[in-house]
Write a protein that holds these residues in place. Structure first.
Motif, PDB file in Angstrom:
ATOM      1  N   GLU A  32       0.757  -1.273   0.043  1.00 44.38           N
ATOM      2  CA  GLU A  32      -0.024   0.090  -0.053  1.00 44.38           C
ATOM      3  C   GLU A  32       0.743   1.248  -0.003  1.00 44.38           C
ATOM      4  OE1 GLU A  32      -0.339  -2.513   2.402  1.00 44.38           O
ATOM      5  OE2 GLU A  32      -1.887  -3.596   1.235  1.00 44.38           O
ATOM      6  N   GLY A  33       2.218   1.057  -0.069  1.00 46.83           N
ATOM      7  CA  GLY A  33       3.041   2.171   0.160  1.00 46.83           C
ATOM      8  C   GLY A  33       3.365   2.805   1.368  1.00 46.83           C
ATOM      9  N   GLU A  34       2.886   2.123   2.457  1.00 47.39           N
ATOM     10  CA  GLU A  34       3.335   2.688   3.657  1.00 47.39           C
ATOM     11  C   GLU A  34       4.862   2.145   4.091  1.00 47.39           C
ATOM     12  OE1 GLU A  34       1.321   2.957   8.041  1.00 47.39           O
ATOM     13  OE2 GLU A  34       0.898   0.925   7.153  1.00 47.39           O
ATOM     14  N   GLN A  35       5.570   3.093   4.725  1.00 46.59           N
ATOM     15  CA  GLN A  35       6.999   2.987   4.931  1.00 46.59           C
ATOM     16  C   GLN A  35       7.141   2.134   5.994  1.00 46.59           C
ATOM     17  OE1 GLN A  35       9.554   6.249   6.157  1.00 46.59           O
ATOM     18  NE2 GLN A  35      10.953   5.579   4.450  1.00 46.59           N
ATOM     19  N   VAL A  36       8.076   1.111   5.882  1.00 49.06           N
ATOM     20  CA  VAL A  36       8.135   0.341   6.963  1.00 49.06           C
ATOM     21  C   VAL A  36       9.787   0.389   7.307  1.00 49.06           C
ATOM     22  CG1 VAL A  36       8.474  -2.131   7.922  1.00 49.06           C
ATOM     23  CG2 VAL A  36       6.711  -1.457   6.531  1.00 49.06           C
ATOM     24  N   ILE A  37      10.185   1.078   8.817  1.00 47.22           N
ATOM     25  CA  ILE A  37      11.427   1.104   9.115  1.00 47.22           C
ATOM     26  C   ILE A  37      11.639  -0.053  10.335  1.00 47.22           C
ATOM     27  CG2 ILE A  37      13.245   2.587   9.990  1.00 47.22           C
ATOM     28  CD1 ILE A  37      11.401   4.926   8.979  1.00 47.22           C
ATOM     29  N   LEU A  50      13.090  -3.597  16.186  1.00 48.31           N
ATOM     30  CA  LEU A  50      11.888  -3.119  16.279  1.00 48.31           C
ATOM     31  C   LEU A  50      11.377  -2.609  14.948  1.00 48.31           C
ATOM     32  CD1 LEU A  50       9.646  -1.598  18.200  1.00 48.31           C
ATOM     33  CD2 LEU A  50      10.940   0.499  18.015  1.00 48.31           C
ATOM     34  N   SER A  51      10.205  -3.070  14.626  1.00 50.30           N
ATOM     35  CA  SER A  51       9.578  -2.794  13.229  1.00 50.30           C
ATOM     36  C   SER A  51       8.479  -1.669  13.450  1.00 50.30           C
ATOM     37  CB  SER A  51       8.911  -3.945  12.593  1.00 50.30           C
ATOM     38  OG  SER A  51       8.475  -3.502  11.299  1.00 50.30           O
ATOM     39  N   THR A  52       8.394  -0.665  12.788  1.00 58.87           N
ATOM     40  CA  THR A  52       7.767   0.703  12.912  1.00 58.87           C
ATOM     41  C   THR A  52       7.195   0.880  11.434  1.00 58.87           C
ATOM     42  OG1 THR A  52       9.539   2.129  12.432  1.00 58.87           O
ATOM     43  CG2 THR A  52       8.903   1.606  14.838  1.00 58.87           C
ATOM     44  N   PHE A  53       5.805   1.343  11.402  1.00 62.45           N
ATOM     45  CA  PHE A  53       5.225   1.573  10.084  1.00 62.45           C
ATOM     46  C   PHE A  53       4.852   3.300  10.230  1.00 62.45           C
ATOM     47  CE2 PHE A  53       4.550  -2.690  11.259  1.00 62.45           C
ATOM     48  CZ  PHE A  53       4.461  -3.274  10.151  1.00 62.45           C
ATOM     49  N   GLY A  54       4.906   3.663   9.125  1.00 64.78           N
ATOM     50  CA  GLY A  54       4.214   5.042   8.738  1.00 64.78           C
ATOM     51  C   GLY A  54       4.967   6.075   9.623  1.00 64.78           C
TER      52      GLY A  54
END
Length: 117
Positions: A32-37, A50-54
């Motif tokens: 969906e184009g949301e950034q995952v860092i 640690l996985s973070t979104f948006g």
């Protein structure tokens, strides 16, 4: 302080942890184009991913001290990864926290395959 990083295991829910952000591990995007860092975080007992979104991930910086409330840990690509999920991630400081990179709690043994059983 809640749960120590060394005690975070795949399947754990309701994680309350305080840790320092050591470094950015990877950046990708969802379909969906949301950034995952994905970040390497640590406390005095060890480190984990640690996985973070948006927006939550975009607000995180190296050396931030973060408090995670009600997170969870799961296995992803043979690594233990902590997720915020329906929990919260709050910045509570920066730079002044003792931490250890070892043991690396994100390292997991490979899951057995049908061929190895």
């Amino acid at each position: 302080m809640g749960v120590a990083v060394k005690d975070a295991r795949p399947g754990a829910k309701g994680l309350d942890c305080t840790f320092i952000v050591v470094e950015k591990d990877s950046v990708s995007s969802t379909k969906e184009g949301e950034q995952v860092i994905v970040w390497r975080v640590a406390d005095p007992t060890g480190s984990i991913l640690l996985s973070t979104f948006g927006e939550a991930g975009a607000a995180v910086k190296e050396a931030d001290i973060l408090r995670l409330k009600n997170g969870y840990c799961t296995r992803y690509r043979d690594q233990a990864v902590v997720y915020i999920g329906r929990g919260t991630l709050e910045r509570v400081g920066e730079f002044t926290m003792m931490y250890s990179l070892e043991p690396d709690m994100s390292k997991l043994p490979p899951e057995p395959t049908a061929a190895s059983v």
